[in-house]
Scaffold this motif. Structure first.
Motif, PDB file in Angstrom:
ATOM      1  N   ILE A  72       0.832  -1.202   0.000  1.00  0.00           N
ATOM      2  CA  ILE A  72       0.000   0.000   0.000  1.00  0.00           C
ATOM      3  C   ILE A  72       0.866   1.252   0.000  1.00  0.00           C
ATOM      4  CG2 ILE A  72      -2.039  -0.980   1.099  1.00  0.00           C
ATOM      5  CD1 ILE A  72      -0.994   0.194   3.746  1.00  0.00           C
ATOM      6  N   LEU A  73       0.335   2.305  -0.645  1.00  0.00           N
ATOM      7  CA  LEU A  73       0.991   3.614  -0.664  1.00  0.00           C
ATOM      8  C   LEU A  73      -0.019   4.657  -0.229  1.00  0.00           C
ATOM      9  CD1 LEU A  73       2.795   3.619  -4.145  1.00  0.00           C
ATOM     10  CD2 LEU A  73       3.740   2.938  -1.950  1.00  0.00           C
ATOM     11  N   ASN A  74       0.490   5.843   0.091  1.00  0.00           N
ATOM     12  CA  ASN A  74      -0.397   6.967   0.366  1.00  0.00           C
ATOM     13  C   ASN A  74      -1.036   7.423  -0.940  1.00  0.00           C
ATOM     14  OD1 ASN A  74      -1.071   9.941   0.761  1.00  0.00           O
ATOM     15  ND2 ASN A  74      -0.568   9.306   2.831  1.00  0.00           N
ATOM     16  N   LYS A  75      -2.287   7.902  -0.857  1.00  0.00           N
ATOM     17  CA  LYS A  75      -3.010   8.325  -2.051  1.00  0.00           C
ATOM     18  C   LYS A  75      -2.281   9.445  -2.781  1.00  0.00           C
ATOM     19  CE  LYS A  75      -7.876   7.646  -2.740  1.00  0.00           C
ATOM     20  NZ  LYS A  75      -9.150   7.717  -2.056  1.00  0.00           N
ATOM     21  N   ALA A  76      -1.553  10.293  -2.040  1.00  0.00           N
ATOM     22  CA  ALA A  76      -0.887  11.443  -2.648  1.00  0.00           C
ATOM     23  C   ALA A  76       0.337  11.035  -3.460  1.00  0.00           C
ATOM     24  CB  ALA A  76      -0.478  12.432  -1.562  1.00  0.00           C
ATOM     25  N   ASN A  77       0.770   9.800  -3.311  1.00  0.00           N
ATOM     26  CA  ASN A  77       1.956   9.340  -4.032  1.00  0.00           C
ATOM     27  C   ASN A  77       1.597   9.075  -5.494  1.00  0.00           C
ATOM     28  OD1 ASN A  77       4.262   7.942  -4.929  1.00  0.00           O
ATOM     29  ND2 ASN A  77       4.630   7.178  -2.864  1.00  0.00           N
ATOM     30  N   GLU A 135      -3.664  -2.170  11.443  1.00  0.00           N
ATOM     31  CA  GLU A 135      -4.150  -0.787  11.504  1.00  0.00           C
ATOM     32  C   GLU A 135      -3.022   0.211  11.735  1.00  0.00           C
ATOM     33  OE1 GLU A 135      -6.721   2.597  11.878  1.00  0.00           O
ATOM     34  OE2 GLU A 135      -6.728   0.741  10.761  1.00  0.00           O
ATOM     35  N   GLN A 136      -2.013  -0.217  12.490  1.00  0.00           N
ATOM     36  CA  GLN A 136      -0.899   0.689  12.723  1.00  0.00           C
ATOM     37  C   GLN A 136      -0.173   0.958  11.406  1.00  0.00           C
ATOM     38  OE1 GLN A 136       1.962  -0.714  15.554  1.00  0.00           O
ATOM     39  NE2 GLN A 136       2.929   1.277  15.738  1.00  0.00           N
ATOM     40  N   GLY A 137      -0.059  -0.078  10.560  1.00  0.00           N
ATOM     41  CA  GLY A 137       0.551   0.089   9.254  1.00  0.00           C
ATOM     42  C   GLY A 137      -0.281   0.993   8.368  1.00  0.00           C
ATOM     43  N   LEU A 138      -1.597   0.781   8.370  1.00  0.00           N
ATOM     44  CA  LEU A 138      -2.485   1.624   7.566  1.00  0.00           C
ATOM     45  C   LEU A 138      -2.384   3.066   8.017  1.00  0.00           C
ATOM     46  CD1 LEU A 138      -5.522  -0.783   7.539  1.00  0.00           C
ATOM     47  CD2 LEU A 138      -4.214  -0.073   5.554  1.00  0.00           C
ATOM     48  N   LYS A 139      -2.362   3.261   9.314  1.00  0.00           N
ATOM     49  CA  LYS A 139      -2.302   4.610   9.865  1.00  0.00           C
ATOM     50  C   LYS A 139      -0.991   5.286   9.491  1.00  0.00           C
ATOM     51  CE  LYS A 139      -4.914   5.706  13.229  1.00  0.00           C
ATOM     52  NZ  LYS A 139      -5.612   5.153  14.361  1.00  0.00           N
ATOM     53  N   ALA A 161      -6.819  -3.415   4.251  1.00  0.00           N
ATOM     54  CA  ALA A 161      -6.541  -2.253   3.399  1.00  0.00           C
ATOM     55  C   ALA A 161      -7.796  -1.811   2.672  1.00  0.00           C
ATOM     56  CB  ALA A 161      -5.437  -2.582   2.405  1.00  0.00           C
ATOM     57  N   GLU A 162      -8.562  -2.783   2.141  1.00  0.00           N
ATOM     58  CA  GLU A 162      -9.770  -2.420   1.401  1.00  0.00           C
ATOM     59  C   GLU A 162     -10.788  -1.729   2.283  1.00  0.00           C
ATOM     60  OE1 GLU A 162     -10.717  -4.701  -2.666  1.00  0.00           O
ATOM     61  OE2 GLU A 162     -12.128  -4.743  -1.005  1.00  0.00           O
ATOM     62  N   SER A 163     -10.999  -2.279   3.469  1.00  0.00           N
ATOM     63  CA  SER A 163     -12.025  -1.651   4.307  1.00  0.00           C
ATOM     64  C   SER A 163     -11.560  -0.282   4.797  1.00  0.00           C
ATOM     65  CB  SER A 163     -12.459  -2.552   5.459  1.00  0.00           C
ATOM     66  OG  SER A 163     -11.354  -2.984   6.190  1.00  0.00           O
ATOM     67  N   ALA A 164     -10.237  -0.107   4.962  1.00  0.00           N
ATOM     68  CA  ALA A 164      -9.736   1.221   5.335  1.00  0.00           C
ATOM     69  C   ALA A 164      -9.933   2.209   4.199  1.00  0.00           C
ATOM     70  CB  ALA A 164      -8.263   1.134   5.713  1.00  0.00           C
ATOM     71  N   ALA A 165      -9.583   1.779   2.961  1.00  0.00           N
ATOM     72  CA  ALA A 165      -9.738   2.665   1.808  1.00  0.00           C
ATOM     73  C   ALA A 165     -11.216   3.019   1.622  1.00  0.00           C
ATOM     74  CB  ALA A 165      -9.188   1.995   0.556  1.00  0.00           C
ATOM     75  N   ARG A 166     -12.081   2.025   1.851  1.00  0.00           N
ATOM     76  CA  ARG A 166     -13.512   2.264   1.693  1.00  0.00           C
ATOM     77  C   ARG A 166     -14.013   3.276   2.719  1.00  0.00           C
ATOM     78  NH1 ARG A 166     -16.618  -2.428   2.940  1.00  0.00           N
ATOM     79  NH2 ARG A 166     -14.747  -3.518   2.343  1.00  0.00           N
ATOM     80  N   SER A 167     -13.467   3.208   3.929  1.00  0.00           N
ATOM     81  CA  SER A 167     -13.937   4.159   4.945  1.00  0.00           C
ATOM     82  C   SER A 167     -13.195   5.485   4.866  1.00  0.00           C
ATOM     83  CB  SER A 167     -13.798   3.539   6.340  1.00  0.00           C
ATOM     84  OG  SER A 167     -12.444   3.290   6.615  1.00  0.00           O
ATOM     85  N   GLY A 168     -12.449   5.707   3.772  1.00  0.00           N
ATOM     86  CA  GLY A 168     -11.931   7.041   3.509  1.00  0.00           C
ATOM     87  C   GLY A 168     -10.484   7.297   3.857  1.00  0.00           C
ATOM     88  N   ALA A 169      -9.734   6.267   4.289  1.00  0.00           N
ATOM     89  CA  ALA A 169      -8.318   6.478   4.589  1.00  0.00           C
ATOM     90  C   ALA A 169      -7.561   6.767   3.288  1.00  0.00           C
ATOM     91  CB  ALA A 169      -7.743   5.241   5.277  1.00  0.00           C
ATOM     92  N   PRO A 170      -6.663   7.763   3.282  1.00  0.00           N
ATOM     93  CA  PRO A 170      -5.965   8.137   2.044  1.00  0.00           C
ATOM     94  C   PRO A 170      -4.870   7.141   1.680  1.00  0.00           C
ATOM     95  CG  PRO A 170      -5.224   9.530   3.831  1.00  0.00           C
ATOM     96  CD  PRO A 170      -6.278   8.624   4.400  1.00  0.00           C
TER      97      PRO A 170
END
Lengths: 288, 282, 289
Positions: C123-128, C195-199, C216-225
């Motif tokens: 996973i990467l940050n959305k801004a990347n 979650e610590q990795g996602l955060k 990762a999918e459920s985090a992206a779905r709930s709006g994590a960048p």
């Protein structure tokens, strides 16, 4: 039962209470040693400081068990936080005694007490969502020794501030009047009269905050990055001994688990050394 | 003289700046916490069970678990601490080898890191005594941790009881036991209470010692041998291991901080009252 | 003082009572005592330990199981896959959870019951701006041979490498897939659970990490960048895990001693049945058809 035999019984019960309370430290040491034995036997004490890295495994032969970088991490975070929090805490105590009007001083004390009441996991949470991203903008990865030092300093600040406050309150008022009569400036009074008079109290405060800093776990686990290495700069991530236990204990088996008890033992030794140093130093200083 | 004045200014500046900085950071932390968590703290949040790994629902069972752990902790540490404090403050043994050893070991105990208590708790209570991950194990671990605080405050309480009380009791021919129970204990009660409240504060805030002793289960506990999740563990788990758990972690943090502030406020208020009573002629 | 005495006495008794229990075993694991014959009421307590990836799912399944059988309690404790394999053998737990297949030597001692499939993705940050990384590039980033994003088509910034702590099966599977050695990984941040990795990645535009696809999918779905990178050209989606084309897939297993009986058997049957498929999908895992 006659009064005297009742008294004798009472004394024995009280002795049992006190003995049990006093024995807890010994119990802790005994259990840590017992649980550490497998690792100490299979890995050997020297390897905890000479192995190339920390890659623990269930069986000692497969793993590497160097605790030294984490001990260094603990000491660095501790030293940094104490260096930062001590002057701040002294300043806060001075503020309450010499600078603030009474109302503000009371408010300041309340504030510090509130600060002391915030649990470490909340500091960690705040550090994780606010401080780490902020530091990351300065120098990635953000989770770093510096983040740890800042959070830790914030956490031990109330300890030193409240202790210093108490120590300053115990400085006899005649000293202050005497200094005023001599026409000493405020800063000269503080540095030359107040601090020396409050020395032992201030010193106890520093020791207490150092102990607290060495033992803090959750907040550091959350903000330090947890990479096992000796940080080369403030912005490098690192792992403390305490965070290592919290991070891996739930997952560890066999010699790995036992090795974590060894890190607990090292921590305990650190605390005992600190307490002994405090006692030795304060004895030397009282009659200075 | 002008050098002195410059030093004065410098010190005043340093003091003001550091105090303002500390205050600012404090309000920053508390403000952001309240801002994102306050809105969620409702009666329903406090009483319902967590759902969907804590993302939704409330913290009802977790509050109950926290109180039970606290209850076990206090029920064990109170008699033990009281006994030790009485011995250390009321009996000549305080100066004996035994008394000095106990006091020194309590000083060390006060400095032992909470994670080490956690290790000790797993090894002794969870495994050697076979309690497993349970409220009992967590409470007993915390009891060991708060004991030094409790003993020190209680000792203060006994020391502040006027020595006339003891002499009067002796003159009346009371046994030490009944003098303690009827005369000194009431006089020392405020110190005991302060110690109790301070210990509660410490226990309530604790996370590391509970991680491996009381466990993670977020269900309503049915016995003291059930595993249960304390508030601080809930915050930790939501923020570290549950995607989208942040809002509820924040709300739980608001509840925990409010509880702690209440407890600490109580301690401060009691100390204040106690001090004023002591100053007044007895 | 008499009241205090009684209390002390009680405590001492409680201490003795606890002391005579079998050491190193939890007295609370009463699953074997429970009856599970057809139609008979299920009763008892199941202690489940292991993988933190499985834990949220199994906890939800446990809650539903408890609703069906009010006399049953399911306690879920996280502790990593290796604990999930070891604890049923030592008796600390009735069931283990492992977010990987059993190793050969393990399969001789315990039995795995696959309840869902999951994958591990980068996973990467959305801004990347980077949208794809080859396997060799990921390996080079994790060993420190590539240090800045412009070497792989991104910004000038230094790469923040997020790695998992020792003992996690996600780490093992990741290392095996990319043929890396744990000692050679040059991490900037070491994290524990998903979650610590996602955060960490969500809060850092220059971070790279790897986590469970479900998390990762459920985090992206709930709006994590964050964004999920394709692995070797295959998009990291639940669909691709289902059809078997995603290269870094793994089973989520319940682990027991061979031939479980009684309450354990009933719980495993329930966890593997269609009745919990909605829970599995909710956690972005793939039910086993």
């Amino acid at each position: 039962m006659s009064p005297s035999s009742k008294d004798r019984l009472l004394v024995w019960v009280l002795r049992a209470c006190a003995g049990l309370s006093g024995a807890i430290v010994l119990l802790i040491a005994v259990f840590l040693v017992l649980e550490s034995l497998p690792a100490l036997r299979n890995v050997g004490f020297a390897r905890f400081f000479s192995d190339p890295s920390w890659h623990p495994a269930r069986y000692a032969a497969d793993g590497a068990y160097n605790l030294a970088p984490m001990l260094a991490g603990t000491l660095l975070a501790m030293a940094g936080a104490v260096a930062l929090a001590t002057p701040l805490g002294f300043c806060a105590a001075l503020f309450c005694h010499f600078y603030a009007p009474p109302g503000l001083a009371r408010a300041c004390r309340r504030l510090i007490e509130l600060l002391a009441g915030i649990p470490s996991v909340v500091y960690g949470f705040w550090g994780l969502v606010t401080l780490v991203p902020l530091l990351n903008k300065v120098q990635p990865p953000g989770a770093s020794l510096l983040a740890g030092i800042l959070i830790l300093a914030l956490m031990i600040l109330p300890t030193i501030a409240l202790m210093a406050d108490g120590a300053l309150a115990n400085v006899p008022a005649e000293y202050l009047r005497g200094a005023a009569a001599l026409g000493l400036s405020r800063s000269a009074t503080i540095v030359g009269v107040v601090f020396p008079a409050a020395k032992s109290g201030l010193f106890t405060g520093v020791i207490l905050e150092t102990g607290r800093a060495a033992g803090e776990t959750m907040a550091l686990l959350m903000v330090c990055g947890n990479v096992v290495q000796v940080p080369k700069s403030l912005f490098d991530p690192m792992r403390t001994l305490t965070a290592n236990i919290a991070l891996e204990m739930g997952y560890a088996l066999g010699d790995h688990r036992s090795a974590l008890f060894v890190s607990g033992l090292v921590l305990l030794a650190l605390i005992v050394a600190l307490a002994a140093a405090a006692e030795w130093l304060s004895k030397g200083r009282v009659y200075e | 003289m002008s050098r002195g004045r410059a030093a004065d200014r410098l010190l005043a500046l340093a003091v003001w700046v550091s105090v303002l900085a500390v205050a600012a950071v404090f309000f920053w932390i508390l403000g952001s916490l309240l801002w994102s968590g306050m809105g969620r703290v409702t009666w329903a949040f406090l009483t319902t069970a967590p759902r969907d790994a804590g993302r939704a629902g409330g913290i009802g069972p977790i509050l109950v678990s926290t109180l039970l752990i606290l209850g076990v902790c206090m029920a064990v540490s109170l008699p033990l601490g009281l006994g030790a404090a009485v011995l250390l403050s009321e009996f000549a043994e305080a100066g004996s080898l035994f008394g000095r050893a106990v006091r020194r070991s309590l000083d060390v105990l006060a400095g032992v890191p909470s994670i080490v208590f956690g290790l000790f708790g797993t090894a002794l209570f969870c495994q050697a005594l076979g309690l497993g991950y349970s409220i009992f194990a967590g409470g007993l671990t915390l009891a060991c941790m708060v004991l030094p605080i409790l003993i020190r405050a209680t000792e203060e309480g006994f020391r502040s009881a006027p020595s006339e009380y003891r002499r009067a009791a002796a003159a009346l021919g009371m046994s030490r036991a009944s003098a303690l129970w009827h005369v000194l204990l009431p006089a020392a009660a405020p110190g005991l209470l302060v110690g109790l409240v301070l210990g509660m504060g410490r226990a309530l805030a604790e996370t590391a010692a509970l991680l491996f002793t009381s466990g993670y289960v977020d269900r309503m506990p049915e016995s003291l041998l059930d595993s249960a999740r304390a508030l601080s563990i809930h915050i930790y788990d939501l923020s570290m291991n549950v995607t989208g758990g942040d809002p509820n972690a924040c709300a739980t943090a608001v509840v925990l901080v409010a509880l702690l502030l209440a407890v600490n406020g109580l301690a401060a208020w009691m100390t204040g009252r106690w001090l004023s009573r002591r100053v007044l002629p007895a | 003082m008499p009241r205090a005495f009684t209390l002390l006495g009680l405590l001492a008794l409680a201490g003795c009572g606890a002391g005579v229990g079998t050491p190193n075993a939890k007295p609370a694991t009463k699953a074997d005592a429970a009856h599970a014959a057809d139609g008979e009421k299920l009763e008892g307590k199941l202690v489940v330990t292991g993988s933190s990836t499985c834990a949220p799912l199994v906890a939800e399944i446990g809650k539903r199981f408890e609703q069906r059988h009010p006399g049953v309690r399911v306690d879920v404790q996280t502790g990593g896959s290796s604990r999930g394999v070891a604890d049923p053998q030592t008796g600390i737990a009735d069931l283990g959870m492992a977010s990987r297949a059993l190793k050969e030597d393990e399969a001789r001692l315990v039995q795995a019951h696959t309840l869902a499939l999951d994958g591990i993705c980068v996973i990467l940050n959305k801004a990347n701006p980077v949208t794809e990384l080859g396997d060799a590039q990921v390996a080079a980033i994790y060993t420190g041979k590539i240090g800045t994003w412009n070497e792989v088509g991104g910004s000038e910034a230094a790469i923040t490498v997020v790695n998992k702590a020792e003992g996690r099966s996600t780490l093992e599977l990741f290392l095996r897939y990319f043929e890396l050695k744990s000692a050679n990984v040059k991490a900037s941040v070491v994290i524990g659970d998903n979650e610590q990795g996602l955060k960490t990645v969500a809060g850092n535009p220059d971070a790279i990490g790897y986590v469970s696809v479900g998390a990762a999918e459920s985090a992206a779905r709930s709006g994590a960048p964050i964004k999920l990178l394709p692995m070797n050209g295959v998009a990291a989606t639940v669909e691709n895990i289902r059809n078997g084309s995603f290269p870094l897939a793994r089973p989520l297993n319940l682990v027991t001693l061979p031939n479980p009986t009684g309450l354990k058997k009933a719980f495993i049957e329930f966890a593997l049945s269609k009745e919990v498929h909605d829970l599995i999908r909710e956690q972005s895992f793939v039910p086993v058809e």
